[in-house]
Design an enzyme around this catalytic site. Structure first.
Site, PDB file in Angstrom:
ATOM      1  CD  GLU A  30      -2.719  -1.378   2.383  1.00 50.73           C
ATOM      2  OE1 GLU A  30      -3.931  -1.577   2.353  1.00 50.73           O
ATOM      3  OE2 GLU A  30      -2.057  -1.409   3.443  1.00 50.73           O
TER       4      GLU A  30
ATOM      5  CG  ASP B 208     -11.327  -8.746   0.617  1.00 49.83           C
ATOM      6  OD1 ASP B 208     -10.249  -8.187   0.844  1.00 49.83           O
ATOM      7  OD2 ASP B 208     -12.266  -8.736   1.440  1.00 49.83           O
TER       8      ASP B 208
ATOM      9  CG  MET C 120      -8.063  -5.738   9.573  1.00 48.79           C
ATOM     10  SD  MET C 120      -7.045  -7.191   9.293  1.00 48.79           S
ATOM     11  CE  MET C 120      -6.585  -7.641  10.960  1.00 48.79           C
ATOM     12  CD  GLU C 121      -4.899  -1.738   8.808  1.00 50.47           C
ATOM     13  OE1 GLU C 121      -5.703  -1.410   7.906  1.00 50.47           O
ATOM     14  OE2 GLU C 121      -4.405  -2.874   8.885  1.00 50.47           O
TER      15      GLU C 121
ATOM     16  N   GLY D 264     -12.255  -4.847   2.563  1.00 46.26           N
ATOM     17  CA  GLY D 264     -13.267  -5.794   2.100  1.00 46.26           C
ATOM     18  C   GLY D 264     -14.605  -5.071   1.976  1.00 46.26           C
TER      19      GLY D 264
HETATM   20  N1  SAH Z   1      -2.379 -11.394   3.626  1.00 41.98           N
HETATM   21  C1  SAH Z   1      -1.773 -10.515   4.592  1.00 41.98           C
HETATM   22  C2  SAH Z   1      -2.705 -10.187   5.735  1.00 41.98           C
HETATM   23  C3  SAH Z   1      -3.638  -9.149   5.284  1.00 41.98           C
HETATM   24  S1  SAH Z   1      -4.667  -8.587   6.554  1.00 41.98           S
HETATM   25  C4  SAH Z   1      -0.514 -11.135   5.134  1.00 41.98           C
HETATM   26  O1  SAH Z   1      -0.389 -12.328   5.099  1.00 41.98           O
HETATM   27  O2  SAH Z   1       0.320 -10.414   5.603  1.00 41.98           O
HETATM   28  C5  SAH Z   1      -5.731  -7.576   5.599  1.00 41.98           C
HETATM   29  C6  SAH Z   1      -5.292  -6.150   5.352  1.00 41.98           C
HETATM   30  O3  SAH Z   1      -6.078  -5.578   4.324  1.00 41.98           O
HETATM   31  C7  SAH Z   1      -5.498  -5.237   6.547  1.00 41.98           C
HETATM   32  O4  SAH Z   1      -4.516  -4.246   6.569  1.00 41.98           O
HETATM   33  C8  SAH Z   1      -6.913  -4.651   6.329  1.00 41.98           C
HETATM   34  O5  SAH Z   1      -6.985  -3.306   6.634  1.00 41.98           O
HETATM   35  C9  SAH Z   1      -7.207  -4.868   4.839  1.00 41.98           C
HETATM   36  N2  SAH Z   1      -8.364  -5.711   4.484  1.00 41.98           N
HETATM   37  C10 SAH Z   1      -8.665  -6.042   3.203  1.00 41.98           C
HETATM   38  N3  SAH Z   1      -9.733  -6.857   3.164  1.00 41.98           N
HETATM   39  C11 SAH Z   1     -10.145  -7.057   4.443  1.00 41.98           C
HETATM   40  C12 SAH Z   1     -11.188  -7.838   5.031  1.00 41.98           C
HETATM   41  N4  SAH Z   1     -11.993  -8.588   4.300  1.00 41.98           N
HETATM   42  N5  SAH Z   1     -11.301  -7.819   6.386  1.00 41.98           N
HETATM   43  C13 SAH Z   1     -10.464  -7.080   7.136  1.00 41.98           C
HETATM   44  N6  SAH Z   1      -9.445  -6.345   6.626  1.00 41.98           N
HETATM   45  C14 SAH Z   1      -9.273  -6.318   5.287  1.00 41.98           C
END
Ligand code: SAH
Length: 231
Positions: free
Chosen positions: A12, A199, A175-176, A78
């Site tokens: 990002e 997603d 998540m932030e 998401g």
């Molecule tokens: N695949 C990553 C983890 C991603 S966590 C790894 O293995 O490191 C998801 C990140 O994208 C978070 O920063 C959150 O803000 C965002 N995000 C995107 N889709 C999301 C969803 N369905 N639920 C929660 N956060 C989501």
């Protein structure tokens, strides 16, 4: 004016970092802050890591240590609103920490006890600017301005989507954002959160996330650049 720009993950922030003119890198507590210029505007860019606490720490540091005047959050999320598709844009009006649960005391889900307000409102001018830039780049149908929900949880089920939509009427979940918003409310700084949809928070979310995170991050970057040009 000095702008703070936060993204959670490498994907990002990397493209903004590549095009900015870097003046100085500082490290605090393992977080790297990149100070420099982008499109002739002074910025401090930081990759805060995933989740509410990481985002709160970096927002606080941007404001207290780097004295930024405004905070922009760029990243992916998401989609919760069924009309929102992968690649679409959500701009925050207000944000809620959806996993804050003191319902045992009669508080509504997402309400933080003993705080006057738990729905953190973004800055109206920044919302308008983000909306204008996003609409110019992606068209009206792909831009949503509304509530963003944040929690320390990757949402990947229809049950959770339905619960979040019914409880909070959020457009997307991530998540932030709400913790950045929380800090900005406390420290009195204007902010806006700009999310591109990676997603649809359903059972395919993890697979879609991996496939679309780059595209979504590029969309958010286009908006940040457009905003910098206008600020
Ligand atoms: N695949 C990553 C983890 C991603 S966590 C790894 O293995 O490191 C998801 C990140 O994208 C978070 O920063 C959150 O803000 C965002 N995000 C995107 N889709 C999301 C969803 N369905 N639920 C929660 N956060 C989501």
């Amino acid at each position: 004016m000095l702008l703070g720009i936060i993204g959670a993950m490498h994907e990002e922030v990397i493209e903004l970092k590549e095009v900015m003119e870097l003046i100085e890198t500082s490290e605090i507590g393992g977080y790297q802050f990149f100070k420099g210029t982008l499109l002739n505007k002074e910025i401090v860019l930081v990759e805060c890591g995933i989740g509410k606490v990481n985002a709160a720490i970096c927002s606080t540091l941007l404001i207290q240590e780097f004295s930024v005047d405004k905070v922009l959050f760029t990243g992916v999320a998401g989609g919760l609103n069924p009309d929102i598709n992968i690649g679409d844009i959500v701009i925050s009006t207000d944000l809620i920490e959806h996993d804050f649960d003191c319902t045992a005391f009669g508080y509504e889900q997402g309400v933080i006890p003993r705080m006057e307000n738990s729905k953190f409102k973004a800055d109206l001018e920044l919302i308008d600017l983000a909306k204008k830039v996003a609409t110019e780049n992606f068209g009206e149908n792909r831009v949503f301005v509304g509530r963003i929900l944040s929690g320390d949880m990757f949402v990947a089920s229809n049950e959770k989507i339905n619960w979040l939509r019914e409880t909070f009427i959020g457009e997307c979940t991530e998540m932030e954002g709400a913790s950045v918003a929380h800090v900005c409310q406390i420290l009195n700084k204007p902010f806006v959160v700009i999310r591109s949809i990676s997603d649809k928070a359903n059972h395919d979310a993890n697979m879609n996330f991996d496939e679309f995170v780059k595209l979504a991050a590029q969309n958010s970057k286009i908006i940040i650049e457009g905003m910098l040009n206008a600020l």
